[in-house]
Motif scaffolding. Sequence first.
Motif, short mmCIF file in Angstrom:
data_model
loop_
_atom_site.label_atom_id
_atom_site.label_comp_id
_atom_site.label_asym_id
_atom_site.label_seq_id
_atom_site.Cartn_x
_atom_site.Cartn_y
_atom_site.Cartn_z
N GLY A 3 0.83 -1.20 0.00
CA GLY A 3 0.00 0.00 0.00
C GLY A 3 0.86 1.24 0.00
N ARG A 4 0.28 2.32 0.48
CA ARG A 4 0.95 3.61 0.49
C ARG A 4 0.76 4.24 1.85
NH1 ARG A 4 1.23 8.22 -3.79
NH2 ARG A 4 1.72 9.96 -2.43
N LEU A 5 1.82 4.84 2.36
CA LEU A 5 1.76 5.51 3.65
C LEU A 5 2.56 6.80 3.54
CD1 LEU A 5 0.85 5.49 6.59
CD2 LEU A 5 2.85 4.11 7.14
N ASP A 6 1.88 7.93 3.64
CA ASP A 6 2.53 9.23 3.57
C ASP A 6 2.69 9.79 4.97
OD1 ASP A 6 2.68 9.38 0.73
OD2 ASP A 6 0.56 9.92 0.68
N PHE A 7 3.88 10.27 5.26
CA PHE A 7 4.15 10.93 6.54
C PHE A 7 4.20 12.43 6.29
CE2 PHE A 7 6.27 6.79 6.73
CZ PHE A 7 5.60 6.25 7.81
N THR A 8 3.17 13.12 6.75
CA THR A 8 3.13 14.57 6.60
C THR A 8 3.86 15.21 7.78
OG1 THR A 8 0.95 14.47 7.64
CG2 THR A 8 1.01 14.61 5.24
N HIS A 9 4.28 16.43 7.60
CA HIS A 9 5.04 17.15 8.63
C HIS A 9 4.07 17.80 9.62
CE1 HIS A 9 7.98 20.12 10.27
NE2 HIS A 9 8.75 19.05 10.19
N ASP A 10 3.34 16.94 10.35
CA ASP A 10 2.37 17.42 11.33
C ASP A 10 2.11 16.31 12.35
OD1 ASP A 10 0.85 15.59 9.86
OD2 ASP A 10 -0.46 17.09 8.96
N GLN A 11 1.18 16.54 13.24
CA GLN A 11 0.90 15.56 14.29
C GLN A 11 0.38 14.24 13.71
OE1 GLN A 11 1.59 16.06 17.66
NE2 GLN A 11 1.23 13.86 17.73
N LYS A 22 1.26 8.43 12.56
CA LYS A 22 1.41 7.31 11.63
C LYS A 22 2.83 6.72 11.71
CE LYS A 22 -0.51 9.70 8.17
NZ LYS A 22 -0.93 10.03 6.81
N ALA A 23 3.84 7.57 11.85
CA ALA A 23 5.21 7.09 11.97
C ALA A 23 5.39 6.26 13.23
CB ALA A 23 6.18 8.27 11.96
N ARG A 24 4.80 6.69 14.32
CA ARG A 24 4.89 5.93 15.57
C ARG A 24 4.18 4.58 15.46
NH1 ARG A 24 3.89 10.97 19.65
NH2 ARG A 24 6.10 11.52 19.94
N ALA A 25 3.03 4.57 14.78
CA ALA A 25 2.28 3.32 14.60
C ALA A 25 3.10 2.32 13.78
CB ALA A 25 0.94 3.59 13.94
#
Length: 87
Positions: free
Chosen positions: A35-43, A48-51
């Motif tokens: 799939g796809r997972l985007d990490f935006t520069h916000d909370q 999502k990065a922590r998950a």
Amino acid sequence: MPTVKAFVPFGPDAQVQTIDQMTVENDPKRVSMYGRLDFTHDQAGLDKARALSALLDAVVARLEAATALPDHTPSGPNTHPMKNPFA
């Protein structure tokens, strides 16, 4: 924030976990991610990065705890021979 339940890598029961548009499937022989997972520069990006980090940490811990890992595991699907019903 994505809800991440306890994920047991290589556990006896198949599990599916989703983080945004990324799916992680689990079975006793492999953990598959697609799939796809985007990490935006916000909370939300941080959540999502922590998950994802927690999920991968669980996979690494399970592999490191194994007493003897083989060099390679067959990657093909589990199948069994069967007769061709159209023959």
